[in-house]
Structure formats: C-alpha cells, structure tokens
Design a protein around this motif. Structure first.
Motif, PDB file in Angstrom:
ATOM      1  N   THR A 179       0.824  -1.290  -0.172  1.00 53.09           N
ATOM      2  CA  THR A 179      -0.190  -0.043  -0.229  1.00 53.09           C
ATOM      3  C   THR A 179       0.757   1.345  -0.098  1.00 53.09           C
ATOM      4  N   GLY A 180       2.129   1.220   0.429  1.00 55.70           N
ATOM      5  CA  GLY A 180       2.646   2.186   0.643  1.00 55.70           C
ATOM      6  C   GLY A 180       2.520   3.079   1.899  1.00 55.70           C
ATOM      7  N   ASP A 181       1.744   2.524   2.628  1.00 54.01           N
ATOM      8  CA  ASP A 181       1.486   3.185   3.937  1.00 54.01           C
ATOM      9  C   ASP A 181       2.622   2.566   4.974  1.00 54.01           C
ATOM     10  N   GLU A 182       3.567   3.454   5.390  1.00 55.23           N
ATOM     11  CA  GLU A 182       4.504   3.048   6.279  1.00 55.23           C
ATOM     12  C   GLU A 182       4.033   2.778   7.757  1.00 55.23           C
ATOM     13  N   ASP A 183       2.666   3.458   8.119  1.00 55.13           N
ATOM     14  CA  ASP A 183       2.110   2.863   9.338  1.00 55.13           C
ATOM     15  C   ASP A 183       1.916   1.629   9.689  1.00 55.13           C
ATOM     16  N   PHE A 184       1.600   0.781   8.625  1.00 57.15           N
ATOM     17  CA  PHE A 184       1.535  -0.590   8.681  1.00 57.15           C
ATOM     18  C   PHE A 184       2.569  -1.265   9.592  1.00 57.15           C
ATOM     19  N   ARG A 185       3.853  -0.654   9.429  1.00 63.98           N
ATOM     20  CA  ARG A 185       4.896  -1.348  10.119  1.00 63.98           C
ATOM     21  C   ARG A 185       4.942  -1.356  11.350  1.00 63.98           C
ATOM     22  N   HIS A 186       3.986  -0.668  12.050  1.00 59.66           N
ATOM     23  CA  HIS A 186       4.063  -0.581  13.561  1.00 59.66           C
ATOM     24  C   HIS A 186       2.863  -1.562  14.142  1.00 59.66           C
ATOM     25  N   VAL A 187       2.299  -2.137  13.182  1.00 61.44           N
ATOM     26  CA  VAL A 187       0.920  -3.032  13.699  1.00 61.44           C
ATOM     27  C   VAL A 187       1.459  -4.354  14.385  1.00 61.44           C
ATOM     28  N   SER A 188       0.888  -4.518  15.256  1.00 68.53           N
ATOM     29  CA  SER A 188       1.170  -5.622  16.440  1.00 68.53           C
ATOM     30  C   SER A 188       0.003  -6.453  16.583  1.00 68.53           C
ATOM     31  N   SER A 189      -0.039  -7.599  17.104  1.00 68.80           N
ATOM     32  CA  SER A 189      -1.237  -8.554  17.038  1.00 68.80           C
ATOM     33  C   SER A 189      -2.161  -7.936  18.315  1.00 68.80           C
ATOM     34  N   HIS A 190      -1.622  -7.169  19.131  1.00 74.16           N
ATOM     35  CA  HIS A 190      -2.637  -6.514  20.135  1.00 74.16           C
ATOM     36  C   HIS A 190      -3.478  -5.351  19.389  1.00 74.16           C
ATOM     37  N   ASP A 191      -2.763  -4.814  18.371  1.00 78.56           N
ATOM     38  CA  ASP A 191      -3.666  -3.942  17.659  1.00 78.56           C
ATOM     39  C   ASP A 191      -4.878  -4.413  16.838  1.00 78.56           C
ATOM     40  N   LEU A 192      -4.955  -5.675  16.625  1.00 78.19           N
ATOM     41  CA  LEU A 192      -6.031  -6.296  16.098  1.00 78.19           C
ATOM     42  C   LEU A 192      -7.048  -6.563  17.054  1.00 78.19           C
ATOM     43  N   ARG A 193      -6.609  -6.774  18.130  1.00 78.44           N
ATOM     44  CA  ARG A 193      -7.672  -7.001  19.103  1.00 78.44           C
ATOM     45  C   ARG A 193      -8.254  -5.596  19.671  1.00 78.44           C
ATOM     46  N   ARG A 194      -7.374  -4.575  19.421  1.00 84.19           N
ATOM     47  CA  ARG A 194      -7.652  -3.065  19.864  1.00 84.19           C
ATOM     48  C   ARG A 194      -8.854  -2.826  18.816  1.00 84.19           C
ATOM     49  N   ARG A 195      -8.673  -3.225  17.622  1.00 81.82           N
ATOM     50  CA  ARG A 195      -9.658  -2.943  16.243  1.00 81.82           C
ATOM     51  C   ARG A 195     -10.843  -3.745  16.701  1.00 81.82           C
ATOM     52  N   PHE A 196     -10.977  -5.104  17.340  1.00 80.82           N
ATOM     53  CA  PHE A 196     -12.133  -5.819  17.661  1.00 80.82           C
ATOM     54  C   PHE A 196     -12.842  -4.875  18.760  1.00 80.82           C
ATOM     55  N   ALA A 197     -12.157  -4.543  19.591  1.00 87.36           N
ATOM     56  CA  ALA A 197     -12.928  -3.759  20.779  1.00 87.36           C
ATOM     57  C   ALA A 197     -13.372  -2.442  20.128  1.00 87.36           C
ATOM     58  N   GLN A 198     -12.793  -1.796  19.655  1.00 89.74           N
ATOM     59  CA  GLN A 198     -12.956  -0.550  19.216  1.00 89.74           C
ATOM     60  C   GLN A 198     -14.539  -0.641  18.151  1.00 89.74           C
ATOM     61  N   ARG A 199     -14.375  -1.560  17.554  1.00 94.01           N
ATOM     62  CA  ARG A 199     -15.435  -1.882  16.608  1.00 94.01           C
ATOM     63  C   ARG A 199     -17.000  -2.056  17.363  1.00 94.01           C
ATOM     64  N   LEU A 200     -16.804  -2.891  18.479  1.00 96.65           N
ATOM     65  CA  LEU A 200     -17.814  -3.091  19.040  1.00 96.65           C
ATOM     66  C   LEU A 200     -18.336  -1.974  20.033  1.00 96.65           C
ATOM     67  N   LEU A 201     -17.404  -1.517  20.649  1.00 94.97           N
ATOM     68  CA  LEU A 201     -17.667  -0.496  21.705  1.00 94.97           C
ATOM     69  C   LEU A 201     -18.152   1.061  21.085  1.00 94.97           C
ATOM     70  N   VAL A 202     -17.368   1.168  20.042  1.00 96.49           N
ATOM     71  CA  VAL A 202     -17.421   2.744  19.636  1.00 96.49           C
ATOM     72  C   VAL A 202     -18.091   2.799  18.340  1.00 96.49           C
ATOM     73  N   ASP A 203     -17.708   1.963  17.300  1.00 92.39           N
ATOM     74  CA  ASP A 203     -18.496   1.921  16.141  1.00 92.39           C
ATOM     75  C   ASP A 203     -19.967   1.349  16.237  1.00 92.39           C
ATOM     76  N   ARG A 204     -20.263   0.262  16.930  1.00 94.54           N
ATOM     77  CA  ARG A 204     -21.303  -0.294  16.909  1.00 94.54           C
ATOM     78  C   ARG A 204     -22.311   0.012  18.459  1.00 94.54           C
ATOM     79  N   GLN A 205     -21.442   0.614  19.322  1.00 86.71           N
ATOM     80  CA  GLN A 205     -22.213   1.117  20.580  1.00 86.71           C
ATOM     81  C   GLN A 205     -22.766  -0.051  21.463  1.00 86.71           C
TER      82      GLN A 205
END
Length: 201
Positions: free
Chosen positions: A135-161
């Motif tokens: 993608t050319g997006d260098e931010d991906f290089r900082h992604v860890s396994s915990h960030d996947l879980r963070r996305r899971f939680a944010q989707r449910l808590l923030v995006d889906r309320q």
C-alpha cells in the motif's frame, strides 16, 4: 489508521479501521496467516489464545444461527490460571475456519493455527510489513497482534455502541477499567454521527 505514541518511542498503539484489516488480509501470505488476522481482528483473541483453539472448540448455539469459539485458557488477572470463555465467532470467520480445517485436514483436537504465541506475533508482523509494501502506507509497519484486538474492541464499543458488559464477556476483559482505553478514540465518522443524532448539523 491512527498512531498513538507510548512511553517507548519505538512502539505505537495503532488504531486500525476495518479497511486496514482488509488490507492486512489481502497481504496475508497464506490461508493460515489470514485466519490469524481474522481471529485477532474479528474474534478478539490474544496472541497466546490463538494457538489454543481447535476445531472441537467451534460450537453452534442452540438457536442454530450463531457460533461461539471456546478459548480454553484466556487471560486471568486474578492469577489463578487460565480463564475459559466463549468468544463470539462471526459466521464468515467460522466458514473460513471450516474451509481451512478441511483443506489442511486438521484433526478435531489439533490446533487450528499450529504456531506458538511468538509465531502468531511473527505472522502479524510479517503480514503488516507486506501490507506496508503493497500500500505504501508505512504505518502498517507498527501494527502488532494487540492492535488487531484493539480494533475488535473499538468496533464493538465505539462503532457499534455495543453493551460493554457483552464486550467484556466475549473478549475476556474482567473490568470496565480494562476496556476503558478502547473507548478513547472514536473515529471522525463516529463523532459526526453522534452529533448528527443529537440534532447538531
């Protein structure tokens, strides 16, 4: 994707979007690696939990319409050993697990993802590097396994309320304090929607 600095100048918290997750999935080098991304980002499993789950842990609920994934030994902050839980298993992920188990002839009691915890982390890091290259997006290089879980939680808590108690149950968080950090970063779209729903234009 948004980066948040931590006390360690080399480490960032990465707030992914679902589009970012899809980029990671596209960058996965194998069906197994794609499952690692899905189990973290859509089921909320921790890196050490992913190697625990076997085909026998996939259960259909009594209504026949939903699935759960039994995590035999999740995180237990009380110090009394692993704490089992039933994670919510989206139908699409269940289907991918089923196809993978059949294609790889994974035994009912064998790990679906036959890796160590460090192996899971390495898959995520390698996949993130590939996504950065693609993608050319260098931010991906900082992604860890915990960030996947963070996305899971944010989707449910923030995006889906979603009700935080439900999220705590399926995600294996013991307290509101444990999930509070995931409430801190609503996306711009969520902010806009909240104000529109409140009658502001």
């Amino acid at each position: 994707m948004r980066l948040e600095s931590t006390r360690n100048s080399e480490v960032y918290r990465v707030w992914l979007t679902d589009d970012d997750l899809e980029e990671l999935r596209r960058a996965a080098g194998s069906h197994r690696d794609d499952l690692v991304i899905q189990l973290g980002g859509f089921v909320g499993l921790r890196a050490f939990e992913i190697p625990q789950v076997a085909p026998k842990h996939v259960k259909r609920t009594p209504d026949g319409d939903h699935f759960r994934l039994r995590v035999p030994e999740g995180k237990d902050t009380t110090g009394s050993g692993g704490k089992p839980r039933d994670a919510y298993l989206p139908r699409e992920v269940e289907g991918d697990i089923h196809r993978y188990v059949r294609s790889e002839d994974v035994g009912r009691h064998k790990p679906i993802v036959d890796l160590t915890e460090s192996g899971v982390r390495a898959v995520v890091k390698r996949t993130a590097e590939r996504a950065a290259d693609a993608t050319g997006d260098e931010d991906f290089r900082h992604v860890s396994s915990h960030d996947l879980r963070r996305r899971f939680a944010q989707r449910l808590l923030v995006d889906r309320q979603m009700n935080p108690r439900v999220v705590m149950t399926v995600g294996g968080w013991d307290s509101f304090q444990a999930i509070e950090p995931y409430l801190n970063a609503p996306t711009p779209e969520v902010v806009n929607d909240a104000f529109e729903e409140a009658g502001f234009e």
